[in-house]
Design a protein around this motif. Structure first.
Motif, mmCIF file in Angstrom:
data_model
loop_
_atom_site.group_PDB
_atom_site.id
_atom_site.type_symbol
_atom_site.label_atom_id
_atom_site.label_comp_id
_atom_site.label_asym_id
_atom_site.label_seq_id
_atom_site.Cartn_x
_atom_site.Cartn_y
_atom_site.Cartn_z
ATOM 1 N N ARG A 182 0.993 5.474 -8.710
ATOM 2 C CA ARG A 182 -0.006 6.332 -9.355
ATOM 3 C C ARG A 182 0.663 7.503 -10.070
ATOM 4 O O ARG A 182 0.321 7.843 -11.206
ATOM 5 N N ALA A 237 0.834 -1.210 0.000
ATOM 6 C CA ALA A 237 0.000 0.000 0.000
ATOM 7 C C ALA A 237 0.868 1.259 0.000
ATOM 8 O O ALA A 237 0.492 2.277 -0.593
ATOM 9 N N ARG A 255 1.709 2.557 -3.489
ATOM 10 C CA ARG A 255 0.650 2.968 -4.400
ATOM 11 C C ARG A 255 0.740 4.436 -4.828
ATOM 12 O O ARG A 255 0.591 4.725 -6.015
ATOM 13 N N ASP A 282 -8.066 5.854 -9.115
ATOM 14 C CA ASP A 282 -8.503 6.735 -8.036
ATOM 15 C C ASP A 282 -9.516 6.031 -7.145
ATOM 16 O O ASP A 282 -10.463 5.407 -7.630
ATOM 17 N N GLY A 283 -9.314 6.141 -5.866
ATOM 18 C CA GLY A 283 -10.254 5.598 -4.901
ATOM 19 C C GLY A 283 -10.056 4.126 -4.580
ATOM 20 O O GLY A 283 -10.671 3.617 -3.638
ATOM 21 N N GLU A 284 -9.205 3.434 -5.325
ATOM 22 C CA GLU A 284 -8.984 2.005 -5.060
ATOM 23 C C GLU A 284 -8.141 1.838 -3.804
ATOM 24 O O GLU A 284 -7.129 2.501 -3.639
ATOM 25 N N GLU A 285 -8.591 0.943 -2.913
ATOM 26 C CA GLU A 285 -7.870 0.728 -1.665
ATOM 27 C C GLU A 285 -7.532 -0.737 -1.414
ATOM 28 O O GLU A 285 -6.813 -1.051 -0.472
ATOM 29 N N ARG A 286 -8.061 -1.633 -2.242
ATOM 30 C CA ARG A 286 -7.773 -3.054 -2.038
ATOM 31 C C ARG A 286 -6.298 -3.350 -2.291
ATOM 32 O O ARG A 286 -5.622 -2.607 -2.995
ATOM 33 N N SER A 287 -5.830 -4.447 -1.724
ATOM 34 C CA SER A 287 -4.440 -4.827 -1.944
ATOM 35 C C SER A 287 -4.248 -5.278 -3.387
ATOM 36 O O SER A 287 -5.192 -5.717 -4.062
ATOM 37 N N TRP A 333 -5.386 -1.230 -9.534
ATOM 38 C CA TRP A 333 -4.762 -0.925 -8.247
ATOM 39 C C TRP A 333 -4.402 0.551 -8.123
ATOM 40 O O TRP A 333 -4.521 1.139 -7.045
#
Length: 197
Positions: free
Chosen positions: A103, A96, A99, A165-170, A162
């Motif tokens: 991005r 995480a 990320r 925008d807004g994605e938080e899952r591993s 992954w």
């Protein structure tokens, strides 16, 4: 003396990404990247052949992660099972904390056709590496190529999700979801057309 500090490539990479994101890739020079962290242009070129490589340095680590998964698969694992292990191995390297960097890097690449081409070549090279490793395990040419290309495609789709925008899952959860979707689609596929005589 600062040029000999440990972590110099990482400092240069971080500086390059920040400048590319704020000023634009084309408007940033290697000299400016080096100077922004108190280093010389000569030091920059000790670590990178050009400013583009500051974005792509370390890609061998991704290939190594895939190969660790392939090599760790049981000898009787199918090509797709082996690729699934390679994907899980690669996914474990995308924490995480990485990320935001990923991005920003993707945003820089998306704005530059030459960088997009370099990214595509990186993925093609990765598929070749994985296919070679599968063939070394005794997988036939066609199966190795299809499995490797498929694995890299799954990786690419998962990575795109992954960093969205807004994605938080591993990353691992997303890879698993994309791979399951692939298997579902393959299961729903119509039989291959029969040869007409």
């Amino acid at each position: 003396m600062a040029r000999w500090e440990p972590g110099t490539p990482e400092r240069l990479q971080a500086a390059a990404l920040e400048l590319f994101a704020t000023r634009g890739y084309e408007r940033t020079t290697a000299t400016e990247i080096a100077q922004s962290v108190g280093l010389t242009e000569r030091t920059f070129f000790r670590h990178f052949s050009d400013k583009r490589e500051a974005l792509f340095h370390g890609q061998q680590l991704l290939a190594q992660a895939f190969l660790e998964g392939v090599n760790g698969a049981p000898p009787d694992a199918s090509p797709l099972d082996t690729v699934a292990r390679a994907l899980r191995s690669a996914a474990s390297h995308f924490s995480a904390e990485r990320r935001p960097h990923a991005r920003a890097r993707k945003a820089v690449i998306d704005e530059n056709p030459a960088l997009q081409e370099r990214e595509l070549r990186k993925m093609a090279d990765l598929a070749t590496t994985v296919a070679d490793s599968l063939r070394a395990r005794g997988v036939d040419e066609l199966a190795a190529t299809v499995a490797a290309q498929t694995g890299v495609a799954v990786f690419g789709v998962a990575f795109g999700r992954w960093v969205s925008d807004g994605e938080e899952r591993s990353f691992e959860d997303i890879v698993t979801e994309v791979f399951r979707k692939l298997l579902h689609l393959a299961g729903d596929a119509a039989p291959a057309p029969q040869e007409t005589r």
